[in-house]
Scaffold this motif. Structure first.
Motif, PDB file in Angstrom:
ATOM      1  N   VAL A  99       4.779   1.278  -3.453  1.00 30.46           N
ATOM      2  CA  VAL A  99       3.888   1.719  -2.247  1.00 30.46           C
ATOM      3  C   VAL A  99       2.661   2.673  -3.265  1.00 30.46           C
ATOM      4  CG1 VAL A  99       4.302   3.385  -0.077  1.00 30.46           C
ATOM      5  CG2 VAL A  99       5.775   1.734  -1.138  1.00 30.46           C
ATOM      6  N   GLN A 100       1.895   2.639  -2.801  1.00 29.66           N
ATOM      7  CA  GLN A 100       0.810   3.774  -2.455  1.00 29.66           C
ATOM      8  C   GLN A 100       0.246   4.296  -1.396  1.00 29.66           C
ATOM      9  OE1 GLN A 100      -1.985   3.529  -6.056  1.00 29.66           O
ATOM     10  NE2 GLN A 100       0.041   2.707  -7.474  1.00 29.66           N
ATOM     11  N   CYS A 101      -0.706   3.745  -1.505  1.00 30.77           N
ATOM     12  CA  CYS A 101      -1.397   3.776   0.427  1.00 30.77           C
ATOM     13  C   CYS A 101      -0.615   3.596   1.916  1.00 30.77           C
ATOM     14  CB  CYS A 101      -2.823   3.900   1.019  1.00 30.77           C
ATOM     15  SG  CYS A 101      -2.414   2.288   0.852  1.00 30.77           S
ATOM     16  N   GLY A 102       0.100   2.268   1.809  1.00 28.31           N
ATOM     17  CA  GLY A 102       1.121   1.504   2.080  1.00 28.31           C
ATOM     18  C   GLY A 102       0.728   0.955   3.459  1.00 28.31           C
ATOM     19  N   PHE A 103      -0.799   1.631   3.426  1.00 26.75           N
ATOM     20  CA  PHE A 103      -1.358  -0.084   4.749  1.00 26.75           C
ATOM     21  C   PHE A 103      -0.652  -0.916   4.413  1.00 26.75           C
ATOM     22  CE2 PHE A 103      -4.469  -1.233   6.928  1.00 26.75           C
ATOM     23  CZ  PHE A 103      -4.441  -0.733   8.671  1.00 26.75           C
ATOM     24  N   CYS A 104      -0.989  -1.993   3.478  1.00 23.13           N
ATOM     25  CA  CYS A 104       0.167  -3.510   3.295  1.00 23.13           C
ATOM     26  C   CYS A 104       1.255  -3.429   3.259  1.00 23.13           C
ATOM     27  CB  CYS A 104      -0.236  -4.009   1.815  1.00 23.13           C
ATOM     28  SG  CYS A 104       0.037  -2.855   0.411  1.00 23.13           S
ATOM     29  N   THR A 105       1.903  -1.946   3.314  1.00 26.25           N
ATOM     30  CA  THR A 105       3.347  -2.208   2.861  1.00 26.25           C
ATOM     31  C   THR A 105       3.920  -3.171   3.435  1.00 26.25           C
ATOM     32  OG1 THR A 105       3.039   0.163   1.885  1.00 26.25           O
ATOM     33  CG2 THR A 105       5.407  -0.432   2.588  1.00 26.25           C
ATOM     34  N   LEU A 135      -2.910  -8.559   0.806  1.00 28.10           N
ATOM     35  CA  LEU A 135      -3.858  -8.194   0.108  1.00 28.10           C
ATOM     36  C   LEU A 135      -3.056  -7.376   0.029  1.00 28.10           C
ATOM     37  CD1 LEU A 135      -6.821  -9.549   1.541  1.00 28.10           C
ATOM     38  CD2 LEU A 135      -5.117 -10.537  -0.590  1.00 28.10           C
ATOM     39  N   CYS A 136      -3.030  -6.428  -1.688  1.00 35.66           N
ATOM     40  CA  CYS A 136      -3.325  -4.547  -1.509  1.00 35.66           C
ATOM     41  C   CYS A 136      -3.749  -4.263  -2.993  1.00 35.66           C
ATOM     42  CB  CYS A 136      -1.525  -4.728  -2.432  1.00 35.66           C
ATOM     43  SG  CYS A 136      -1.497  -3.014  -2.454  1.00 35.66           S
ATOM     44  N   ARG A 137      -4.716  -3.198  -1.788  1.00 38.83           N
ATOM     45  CA  ARG A 137      -5.729  -3.257  -3.231  1.00 38.83           C
ATOM     46  C   ARG A 137      -5.466  -2.293  -4.366  1.00 38.83           C
ATOM     47  NH1 ARG A 137     -10.774  -5.191  -5.467  1.00 38.83           N
ATOM     48  NH2 ARG A 137     -12.122  -4.381  -4.540  1.00 38.83           N
ATOM     49  N   CYS A 138      -4.103  -1.338  -3.997  1.00 37.94           N
ATOM     50  CA  CYS A 138      -3.684  -0.040  -4.495  1.00 37.94           C
ATOM     51  C   CYS A 138      -2.818  -0.326  -5.725  1.00 37.94           C
ATOM     52  CB  CYS A 138      -3.017   1.045  -3.310  1.00 37.94           C
ATOM     53  SG  CYS A 138      -3.575   1.511  -2.245  1.00 37.94           S
ATOM     54  N   THR A 139      -2.037  -1.396  -5.497  1.00 35.73           N
ATOM     55  CA  THR A 139      -0.641  -1.291  -6.924  1.00 35.73           C
ATOM     56  C   THR A 139      -0.788  -2.215  -7.549  1.00 35.73           C
ATOM     57  OG1 THR A 139      -0.390  -3.277  -5.442  1.00 35.73           O
ATOM     58  CG2 THR A 139       0.958  -1.044  -4.908  1.00 35.73           C
ATOM     59  N   GLY A 140      -1.905  -2.985  -7.646  1.00 35.02           N
ATOM     60  CA  GLY A 140      -2.088  -4.092  -8.618  1.00 35.02           C
ATOM     61  C   GLY A 140      -0.710  -5.321  -8.669  1.00 35.02           C
TER      62      GLY A 140
ATOM     63  N   PRO B 202     -11.021  -1.336   0.605  1.00 38.64           N
ATOM     64  CA  PRO B 202      -9.662  -0.505   1.099  1.00 38.64           C
ATOM     65  C   PRO B 202      -9.003  -1.408   2.955  1.00 38.64           C
ATOM     66  CG  PRO B 202     -11.265   0.975   2.362  1.00 38.64           C
ATOM     67  CD  PRO B 202     -11.900  -0.530   1.728  1.00 38.64           C
ATOM     68  N   ILE B 203      -7.629  -1.801   2.383  1.00 33.34           N
ATOM     69  CA  ILE B 203      -7.631  -2.623   3.273  1.00 33.34           C
ATOM     70  C   ILE B 203      -7.181  -1.925   4.591  1.00 33.34           C
ATOM     71  CG2 ILE B 203      -5.278  -3.749   3.777  1.00 33.34           C
ATOM     72  CD1 ILE B 203      -6.210  -4.540   1.290  1.00 33.34           C
ATOM     73  N   GLU B 204      -7.101  -0.629   4.923  1.00 31.95           N
ATOM     74  CA  GLU B 204      -7.535   0.470   6.907  1.00 31.95           C
ATOM     75  C   GLU B 204      -8.887   0.053   6.314  1.00 31.95           C
ATOM     76  OE1 GLU B 204      -6.797   4.540   8.382  1.00 31.95           O
ATOM     77  OE2 GLU B 204      -7.651   4.481   6.270  1.00 31.95           O
TER      78      GLU B 204
HETATM   79  S1  FES Z   1      -0.225   0.075  -1.150  1.00 33.02           S
HETATM   80 FE1  FES Z   1      -2.622   0.222   0.218  1.00 33.02          FE
HETATM   81  S2  FES Z   1      -3.045  -1.628  -0.390  1.00 33.02           S
HETATM   82 FE2  FES Z   1      -0.934  -1.948  -1.060  1.00 33.02          FE
END
Ligand code: FES
Ligand code: FES
Lengths: 156, 792
Positions: A99-105, A135-140, B202-204
């Protein structure tokens, strides 16, 4: 616009919801039931942030009309934990740093669940294939994949 | 009290994220999740279909007549200018549109559908003007002007617009004598590189809700990296006191720079002014997200570099032409950052740099992870590789020979602080077994290894500040106020670790006060520039130490001892002399009785801290020279091994190593997580990403047409690592690393592809199609498969 009252089981509880015919399942969850855990990232079926289980199958809630779920069963991220206890997939995401930003989580968790239901011992490639629509933009993705592997081990 | 685990001295430990529980249960609230009840109105933006035109007439009459529409807002409602460094932008356009998507009007209605339908009925009459779609064209003296009033715009002192042209900033470096140095070079390489616009994705998507109260208080809920900058900039433009403007920032679903400064949020505020008391929500569609918030600037880089057989880079001359888009209020500083970092992490005695910020009729070029550094390193790191090869040097050894060392006088004349870049290079190279060749997995595939190094300083005004406070609850748990935003990078976790460490309480006792609310939270300039761990960290440390000192003094009086003999460990005050101890819970709110029991000592403890760098100096506008251009640089290296399929052009990243000098890893796991996420975003930009335009019209603003890396494409083997050479102005020696992992990825891949194929690509991205075409062209030139055989 015609309106309909539908009955739907959401996270195990029976709901009666009044919805316009053009409302999506995503809108219904977020706006009518205040279940905002399911996210809106594109409203076009392309990002997976809105993934929920419909009768146990993963769907993009933004691509399903609310009227279509009449009489059916929906599981969202809010339905995964019980009594404050995280389920094994959630726990693995926390522990492995998925989990990073958590939006895709929320969508990731639901897709992971659905995978593990179908295939309790997936290979790394099977996990990656199962998550290709999320899609996840944060974690790779590295830690997300690792979390699903850990959850698979934890479920046995 | 807190959970069962008690982590004492948490700095340097991989404690779990504070926000993970809320994020896996769906409880974490993002701006779009907030409930505003039936009073909520919805705003829809009417956008320009033309890349460049004059606005002749805007008529919202037909839209206003639609049942459910509350108001139509146009540029007449927002005459002022807005912007961070250069005020060149209106909230809604007044007289001219400068990109496809420029906001012309806003429709407010009771539902999103009605707002959307009515927005189509707003009539706008345009007089279409000739557009400018390339920075080199924009630079021509006879190019159409986008901002004829450039000379009258308000601008900060370190930005230099050229009125009467499309140049909104210039940064120059004149160091040593480049012209004389060429003669001493054994080899000179000259190349031009191009970097396309990409988007943060960003996904959001961006979302903002605004409400004007009859009292005059304005509240903005926004998905933003910059609550305080938004408060300041929007208040200035709309003529509101900053004291009456309140910005609330919930969790952010990814930012990467796109949610820094002000982009679409001012639209919501301007719309809400027309419907006093009612909240108005504006949410960008994914298509708008691609083109109507910020995009990364494009770049044309002309690089000339020369060196000696002994392996020294002697001279560098670069020209950067930034395709900065329609408004450069924020982007002007990218031009500057690119200028003062134009050598990359190398010490080069002779440097000539001209970095130009150019208006074009493209979307607004703004900050994106790396702030110009991924773009310039794309050209620097390939040029250095080319030069190394021409001089017969191994790319790793050549970099070790020339990379910046502590004490060096760098490009701006600043003396470099201690830095562990050499170790980063060696470790990254080792991680991919540099020098060892493995056979490809199939006869039609080729393998190669590449390396690239980088540096980046926080790019910001000289004086951006941070505040923090530390307060206590009755049970001894700690509330820490911060103004930095959690956008996924883990800042709340790191903030709690720092506060716990400086106070002497377990990590689990700390709570971060959020959402950030400019009405109650401490000040923070912006969550950008990889500056928060460092700058906000300094403020938190100061606040915790302030609280700690107050506590020690109170307890010392209570025990009749000296504060110097006391300490706080594990949440208890202890005395080294008398070996007494006292739990914090017994005194942090209610104080302590005097030794004689007559009255009390202390009271609720509140620690305060603030930090602002005071030591950054100005630079000479002609030479770019000065004592201290920036606070510091974070440096690092990436090495990669690729396998290229010569039948499809597809590049597979077999393994990738990223090693950065972070000064001090406050949370090693989070450093690793940043490295992994950053290199994958970098790989995505290297292999797939480009926003395509035809005469300013976006061609691929959707996930179907603009691909980003998925779980299937992402590299499987990422080795992250860090070096810890402490930063003298950082908390526990830490410096930031949020942006850096993205910087060196693309050039490292390009260098590896060259190693595999013997082909150079000067333009991003390295799509399979582009690689395939280059291979075919090569075959054509050299006879069937001749070149491939030649390298076998
Ligand atoms: S944790 Fe940010 S988009 Fe996946
Ligand atoms: S919001 Fe449904 S797939 Fe993106």
């Amino acid at each position: 616009m015609s309106r309909h009252t539908i009955s739907v089981t959401v996270n195990g509880s029976a709901e009666y919801v009044d919805v316009p015919s053009n409302m999506t399942l995503l809108q219904m969850l977020r706006e009518k039931l205040a279940l905002t855990g399911t996210k809106n990232g594109c409203e076009a079926g392309e990002c997976g942030a809105c993934t929920v289980l419909l009768d146990g199958e993963p769907v993009n809630a933004c691509m399903v009309l609310a009227v279509e779920v009449d009489g059916r069963e929906v599981t969202t991220v809010e339905g995964l934990a019980h009594d404050g206890q995280l389920d094994v997939v959630q726990q693995a995401f926390v522990e492995e740093g998925g989990v990073q930003c958590g939006f895709c989580t929320p969508g990731m968790l639901i897709s992971a669940h659905s995978l593990l239901d179908r295939n309790p011992h997936p290979t790394e490639e099977e996990i990656r294939q199962a998550l290709v629509g999320n899609l996840c933009r944060c974690t790779g993705y590295t830690r997300i994949v690792r979390a699903v592997q850990k959850a698979a081990r934890g479920r046995v | 009290m807190a959970k069962d685990t008690q982590t004492v001295d948490p700095v340097g430990k991989s404690v779990p994220r504070l926000d993970a529980f809320d994020k896996v249960t769906g409880a974490a609230q993002f701006t779009d999740d907030l409930q505003f009840g039936p009073g909520l109105l919805h705003g829809r933006v009417v956008r320009s279909p033309h890349p460049h035109a004059l606005i002749r007439r805007v008529d919202g009459g037909r839209a206003l007549a639609v049942p459910g529409v509350k108001a139509v807002v146009t540029g007449e409602d927002t005459p002022g200018f807005i912007g961070l460094y250069l005020k060149d932008r209106h909230i809604f356009c007044t007289d001219r549109v400068r990109y496809v998507g420029d906001p012309v009007a806003g429709v407010i209605a009771v539902s999103e559908e009605i707002a959307e339908d009515a927005a189509r009925l707003v009539e706008v009459e345009y007089e279409v003007l000739e557009g400018v779609f390339d920075p080199l064209t924009a630079f021509q003296p006879d190019a159409p002007l986008l901002h004829p009033d450039l000379g009258s715009y308000e601008v900060v002192p370190f930005i230099f617009p050229r009125p009467g042209s499309n140049v909104s900033n210039v940064f120059r470096v004149r160091k040593g004598d480049v012209d004389a140095a060429w003669a001493e070079c054994d080899c000179i390489i000259e190349e031009t590189y191009r970097v396309p616009h990409i988007q943060h994705v960003p996904i959001e998507p961006h979302v903002a809700v605004a409400r004007w109260d009859a009292s005059g208080e304005v509240t903005l809920w926004s998905s933003t990296q910059s609550p305080f900058a938004q408060r300041d900039l929007i208040a200035q433009t709309l003529g509101v006191s900053q004291g009456d403007m309140r910005v609330i920032g919930n969790y952010i679903g990814g930012g990467f720079g796109s949610k820094a400064g002000v982009s679409m949020e001012a639209l919501a505020v301007a719309m809400a002014r027309r419907v006093i008391g009612r909240p108005v929500k504006v949410r960008l569609t994914r298509e708008e997200e691609f083109c109507c918030a910020f995009v990364r600037q494009g770049l044309v880089a002309k690089v000339k570099i020369g060196g000696t057989k002994a392996g020294q880079i002697l001279a560098l001359a670069v020209e950067y032409y930034w395709d900065a888009g329609a408004y450069t209020e924020y982007g002007v500083n990218i031009t500057r950052a690119a200028g003062y970092s134009s050598t990359g992490p190398y010490t080069i005695p002779n440097v000539k740099t001209d970095s130009y910020c150019l208006y074009t009729n493209h979307p607004v070029g703004g900050p994106m992870r790396g702030f110009g550094m991924p773009e310039i390193h794309w050209s620097i790191e390939q040029s250095v590789d080319r030069l190394a090869e021409a001089l017969d040097w191994d790319p790793v050894q050549f970099r070790l020979r020339n990379c910046v060392q502590g004490g060096d006088k760098i490009v701006t004349g600043m003396v470099m602080h201690p830095v562990g870049l050499s170790e980063c290079i060696e470790r990254a190279a080792r991680a991919v077994e540099w020098g060892k060749q493995e056979p490809p997995t199939a006869p039609h595939k080729r393998r190669g290894k590449g390396i690239a190094i980088c540096w980046k300083a926080p790019a910001m005004p000289p004086n951006p500040g941070s505040e923090a406070w530390v307060r206590f609850n009755e049970d001894g748990t700690v509330s820490v106020g911060v103004g930095g935003q959690e956008l996924g990078q883990g800042v709340f976790t790191v903030a709690a670790q720092m506060a716990a460490q400086a106070l002497g309480v377990p990590y689990e006792w700390v709570r971060i006060s959020h959402p950030v609310d400019t009405k109650y939270s401490p000040y923070e300039w912006q969550t950008v520039a990889s500056r928060i761990t460092w700058s906000m960290g300094n403020a938190i440390k100061a606040a915790a130490e302030d609280a700690r000192q107050q506590i020690l003094e109170i307890v010392a009086r209570h025990w009749d001892e000296s504060p110097d003999e006391l300490d706080i460990r594990g949440g208890e005050v202890i005395s080294y002399r008398s070996e007494r101890s006292l739990p914090l819970a017994s005194m942090v709110v209610y104080g302590l009785p005097r030794p004689d029991d007559q009255g009390w000592i202390g009271g609720p403890i509140i620690g305060r801290g603030s930090f602002m760098p005071t030591y950054v100096t100005g630079l000479d506008p002609e030479t770019g020279q000065g004592e201290r251009a920036v606070v510091h640089y974070t440096t690092g290296a990436q090495a990669v091994e690729v396998e290229v399929d010569t039948e499809t052009g597809q590049i597979e990243i077999l393994r990738l190593a990223a090693v950065y000098d972070v000064g001090k890893a406050i949370n090693p796991n989070q450093v690793q997580a940043q490295l992994e996420g950053g290199v994958v975003q970098g790989a995505s930009s290297a292999l797939f990403e480009a926003l395509l335009f035809e005469e300013g019209r976006p061609l691929n603003p959707s996930f179907v047409d603009y691909r980003i890396v998925t779980a299937v494409d992402a590299p499987r083997q990422i080795v992250g690592g860090y070096v810890e050479v402490p930063q003298d102005d950082g908390p526990w020696g830490a410096r930031g690393v949020g942006e850096h992992p993205m910087i060196a990825t693309a050039p490292a891949i390009a260098n590896a592809v060259y190693d595999a194929l013997g082909l150079r690509f000067n333009d991003l991205p390295l799509t399979a199609e582009r690689v395939f075409m280059a291979l075919r062209e090569c075959e054509g030139n050299k006879g069937s498969r001749g070149f491939l055989r030649a390298r076998e």
